[in-house]
Scaffold this motif. Sequence first.
Motif, PDB file in Angstrom:
ATOM      1  N   SER A  25     -45.208 -23.183  71.820  1.00 48.12           N
ATOM      2  CA  SER A  25     -45.825 -24.111  70.867  1.00 48.12           C
ATOM      3  C   SER A  25     -45.005 -25.389  70.738  1.00 48.12           C
ATOM      4  CB  SER A  25     -46.011 -23.454  69.498  1.00 48.12           C
ATOM      5  OG  SER A  25     -44.770 -23.220  68.887  1.00 48.12           O
ATOM      6  N   LYS A  28     -45.996 -27.393  73.837  1.00 52.81           N
ATOM      7  CA  LYS A  28     -47.341 -27.966  73.686  1.00 52.81           C
ATOM      8  C   LYS A  28     -47.423 -28.935  72.512  1.00 52.81           C
ATOM      9  CE  LYS A  28     -49.564 -23.844  75.521  1.00 52.81           C
ATOM     10  NZ  LYS A  28     -50.411 -22.696  75.202  1.00 52.81           N
ATOM     11  N   ARG A  29     -46.305 -29.142  71.821  1.00 50.87           N
ATOM     12  CA  ARG A  29     -46.201 -30.042  70.679  1.00 50.87           C
ATOM     13  C   ARG A  29     -47.157 -29.636  69.545  1.00 50.87           C
ATOM     14  NH1 ARG A  29     -42.815 -33.871  71.036  1.00 50.87           N
ATOM     15  NH2 ARG A  29     -43.852 -35.283  69.619  1.00 50.87           N
ATOM     16  N   LYS A  30     -47.322 -28.341  69.373  1.00 54.44           N
ATOM     17  CA  LYS A  30     -48.126 -27.837  68.268  1.00 54.44           C
ATOM     18  C   LYS A  30     -47.289 -27.630  67.015  1.00 54.44           C
ATOM     19  CE  LYS A  30     -51.710 -25.426  70.821  1.00 54.44           C
ATOM     20  NZ  LYS A  30     -52.383 -24.153  71.012  1.00 54.44           N
ATOM     21  N   MET A  31     -45.971 -27.554  67.196  1.00 55.74           N
ATOM     22  CA  MET A  31     -45.092 -27.276  66.074  1.00 55.74           C
ATOM     23  C   MET A  31     -43.887 -28.207  66.150  1.00 55.74           C
ATOM     24  SD  MET A  31     -43.743 -23.530  64.864  1.00 55.74           S
ATOM     25  CE  MET A  31     -45.315 -22.742  64.993  1.00 55.74           C
ATOM     26  N   ALA A  86     -47.724 -23.543  61.666  1.00 57.32           N
ATOM     27  CA  ALA A  86     -48.293 -24.381  62.727  1.00 57.32           C
ATOM     28  C   ALA A  86     -49.195 -25.459  62.131  1.00 57.32           C
ATOM     29  CB  ALA A  86     -49.072 -23.520  63.718  1.00 57.32           C
ATOM     30  N   ARG A  87     -49.984 -25.108  61.124  1.00 58.76           N
ATOM     31  CA  ARG A  87     -50.874 -26.099  60.489  1.00 58.76           C
ATOM     32  C   ARG A  87     -50.064 -27.144  59.719  1.00 58.76           C
ATOM     33  NH1 ARG A  87     -53.109 -25.500  63.972  1.00 58.76           N
ATOM     34  NH2 ARG A  87     -54.319 -23.674  64.424  1.00 58.76           N
ATOM     35  N   SER A  89     -47.080 -28.044  60.374  1.00 60.88           N
ATOM     36  CA  SER A  89     -46.435 -28.844  61.402  1.00 60.88           C
ATOM     37  C   SER A  89     -47.400 -29.895  61.952  1.00 60.88           C
ATOM     38  CB  SER A  89     -45.990 -27.924  62.527  1.00 60.88           C
ATOM     39  OG  SER A  89     -44.812 -28.334  63.085  1.00 60.88           O
ATOM     40  N   GLU A  90     -48.617 -29.481  62.206  1.00 58.63           N
ATOM     41  CA  GLU A  90     -49.638 -30.411  62.699  1.00 58.63           C
ATOM     42  C   GLU A  90     -49.922 -31.503  61.672  1.00 58.63           C
ATOM     43  OE1 GLU A  90     -54.364 -30.263  63.867  1.00 58.63           O
ATOM     44  OE2 GLU A  90     -53.183 -28.431  64.009  1.00 58.63           O
TER      45      GLU A  90
END
Length: 130
Positions: A25, A28-31, A86-87, A89-90
């Motif tokens: 993650s 993938k720059r999700k976090m 994760a959310r 972070s986004e």
Amino acid sequence: MGSGDLLRLIVILTGVFLLFITLSSLAKRKMTEPFVLTWGLISVIIVLGGVLLRPTEWNRYISGTGLLLVGLISFCVIFGTYFISARVSELMRRNMELAMELSLMKQESEEMKEQLERLRKAMEQKDTDQ
């Protein structure tokens, strides 16, 4: 392989899987990095817990079905907190992008105001010259 060894193996594999998901993650720059560091530390602690702790005679205190229930609840808690982080972070990343865009728009607005002021002065000077 005894039931205690099976439990240790499950805990170790859970920690390794969590570490893998966390690192992917980040790739993938999700976090964001602070969340990845926290989750990486948690996964390392889980792996160390599986390696160092030796559950002996745990089946005297909890049945196989109870252990399955505890495992499912643990999975739901880990998945839920991972999903929330994760959310968050986004949202932090989007907030930062919006702040940068706003800053650029303010700068462009100031430049346009200055240019408009120069044009007004030039028009006023042109009107007074005629």
